[in-house]
Design an enzyme around this catalytic site. Structure first.
Site, short mmCIF file in Angstrom:
data_model
loop_
_atom_site.label_atom_id
_atom_site.label_comp_id
_atom_site.label_asym_id
_atom_site.label_seq_id
_atom_site.Cartn_x
_atom_site.Cartn_y
_atom_site.Cartn_z
N LYS A 5 0.78 -1.24 0.01
CA LYS A 5 -0.08 0.01 0.06
C LYS A 5 0.79 1.39 -0.18
CE LYS A 5 -3.98 1.93 2.60
NZ LYS A 5 -4.78 1.78 3.64
N SER A 52 -9.52 1.61 2.67
CA SER A 52 -8.76 2.22 1.68
C SER A 52 -7.78 1.62 0.86
CB SER A 52 -8.11 3.55 2.40
OG SER A 52 -7.41 2.82 3.52
N SER A 73 -9.62 -0.84 6.97
CA SER A 73 -9.29 -0.19 5.31
C SER A 73 -8.54 -1.56 4.84
CB SER A 73 -8.12 0.66 5.34
OG SER A 73 -9.14 1.64 5.21
N1 GLN Z 1 -12.87 4.14 5.96
C1 GLN Z 1 -12.36 4.47 7.21
C2 GLN Z 1 -11.76 5.97 7.13
O1 GLN Z 1 -12.22 6.50 6.09
C3 GLN Z 1 -11.06 3.63 7.58
C4 GLN Z 1 -10.00 3.99 6.95
C5 GLN Z 1 -8.68 3.02 7.27
O2 GLN Z 1 -8.95 2.29 8.03
N2 GLN Z 1 -7.51 3.49 7.03
O3 GLN Z 1 -11.08 6.42 8.06
#
Ligand code: GLN
Length: 445
Positions: A66, A141, A165
């Site tokens: 990532k 994400s 994410s």
């Molecule tokens: N969707 C969540 C956010 O936008 C989780 C993001 C994540 O776990 N990096 O913060």
């Protein structure tokens, strides 16, 4: 015979070459932001190590990383214009560990900008497509990490999970993903979204592979004071656990907007229970419902604070002048919540609820061994469908509680609805990753 030997010698190089070719063919998926030019050379070196019988535990396994995890020499942009020109100056702890075991990094995977998002759509370099459902978002994400595994472009990937994410895109793309317990994996070298919640974790085609990668990246690090001495158990020889008490949270049923997801998860939990002589126990945990409301004030404040280093002097551009809408929303929101006149009121309140959620889990785990739930309350939306920030935030209603409590949780595919992959989530007490992985492997069957 000669031929056979040559083939054997070329195995990893051949495989890497094939996968790199495939990656180029699948450019339309927009999975990789950058490819590792030394991948073939690395493969050659590892072939040699295999020949000498000196290769590590991940020998020849290919990885996508990532874009918020530092890899020395590769562009680590966090899928943002802010860090477009930034190159990793060192290897994150988890990268050092997988490299030491002879994996091959094929490239840097797309994601939501600074890991802020649940769909992959906030990347400054365009969204990643979902290989398992082309007109739908892949989730986020860690969108590129999940999609790379789903498309068979790599054997495994690393992502980060602050509120879901890793698990959310794993579910939407039909792969396995694990969010380790807080403190299980070093965060050193991860560009933080919210320090008190972030964890690095693996994505793979099956639970066994994900468990092996988790085993490699786990452990105490001098560089991350949150890591602990908890022994790292071997997961790779999993046995099917028997006679478990499986918890199902009543409140989660109300949060599941698409009831077909709940039905599918329940049906498969029952099959698993029957096969293992386990029982399913419903429990009440009223505060688990407040995950989303508790998570965002914490994330906004911590993200605001963490992004102060992106002032345009040391790294890349000034973040407020170069980032997208969601990142800006969090920076401005975080600045507002942290203003002196509020005296930390909102942040402290969220911290207090976080504590309550952790206690609810502790109490629940006195009477159940594991908890099973859906991963997301709905199927991934179609590209072009416009969601409000609140609808987007709601995607993580089932995944956020594990981050708030610091426990471990993982996802395995559990079927399809309308041809779209759906995952099932397993949650286990903090540092019970072995139990988690064994149950995941069992659910897979
Ligand atoms: N969707 C969540 C956010 O936008 C989780 C993001 C994540 O776990 N990096 O913060």
């Amino acid at each position: 015979m000669i031929h056979k030997t040559m083939n054997m010698q070329n195995t990893i190089q051949e495989k890497v070459k094939k996968q790199l070719d495939e990656i180029k063919k699948r450019k339309d998926l927009n999975i990789f932001l950058h490819l590792n030019e030394s991948a073939l050379e690395d493969a050659k070196r590892i072939d040699e190590k295999i020949r000498m019988k000196k290769a590590g535990r991940l020998a020849g396994m290919t990885f996508a990383i990532k874009a918020n995890i530092n890899v020395k020499g590769l562009p680590i942009s966090c899928a943002s214009k802010t860090l477009e020109k930034y190159h990793g100056t060192y290897d994150a702890d988890c990268i050092k560990m997988v490299k030491e075991e002879d994996c091959i990094i094929l490239g840097i995977a797309n994601c939501d900008e600074f890991a802020c998002g649940a769909s992959g759509e906030t990347s400054a370099f365009g969204p990643t497509k979902n290989p398992a459902a082309p007109d739908r978002i892949p989730g986020g994400s860690s969108s590129g990490s999940a999609a790379a595994v789903a498309a068979g472009l790599v054997d495994a990937a690393l992502g980060s999970d602050t509120g879901g994410s890793i698990r959310n895109p794993a579910s939407h793309c039909g792969v396995v993903g694990i969010k380790p317990s807080y403190g299980r994996v070093s965060r050193f070298g991860l560009i933080d979204l919210a320090m008190s919640l972030d964890q690095v974790g693996p994505l793979a085609q099956d639970a066994k592979t994900a468990a092996l990668v988790l085993e490699v990246i786990s452990g105490k690090s001098r560089n991350d004071c949150a890591t602990t001495d908890n022994p790292v158990e071997k997961y790779s020889h999993s046995t099917l656990p028997k006679k478990l008490k499986i918890g199902m949270c009543r409140e989660f049923a109300d949060l599941c907007t698409d009831k077909r997801i709940l039905e599918l998860v329940l049906a498969n939990a029952h099959v698993f229970a029957k096969a293992t002589g386990s029982s399913i126990v419903e429990f009440h945990a009223p505060h688990l419902k407040l995950g989303v409301q508790t998570y965002y004030p914490l994330v906004y404040v911590e993200f605001f604070s963490g992004t102060r280093k992106f002032d345009g002097r040391r790294y890349g551009k000034k973040i407020e002048e170069s980032c997208g809408e969601e990142v800006l929303r969090r920076i401005l929101g975080g600045r507002e919540i942290s203003r002196a006149e509020f005296g930390g009121r909102y942040y402290r309140k969220a911290l207090a609820v976080k504590e309550i959620v952790a206690k609810e889990f502790q109490k629940t785990f006195k009477s159940v061994d594991i908890i099973i739930s859906p991963v997301t309350p709905r199927l991934p939306h179609r590209f072009g469908e416009k969601l409000s920030p609140l609808d987007m935030y709601a995607y993580d209603a089932f995944t956020i509680p594990a981050n708030l409590a610091g426990i471990c949780a993982g996802v395995v595919p559990t079927g399809k609805i309308d041809g779209i992959p759906v995952g099932i989530q397993v949650m286990a007490p903090a540092f019970k990753e072995k139990l988690l992985c064994d149950v995941m492997a069992g659910l897979e069957k």
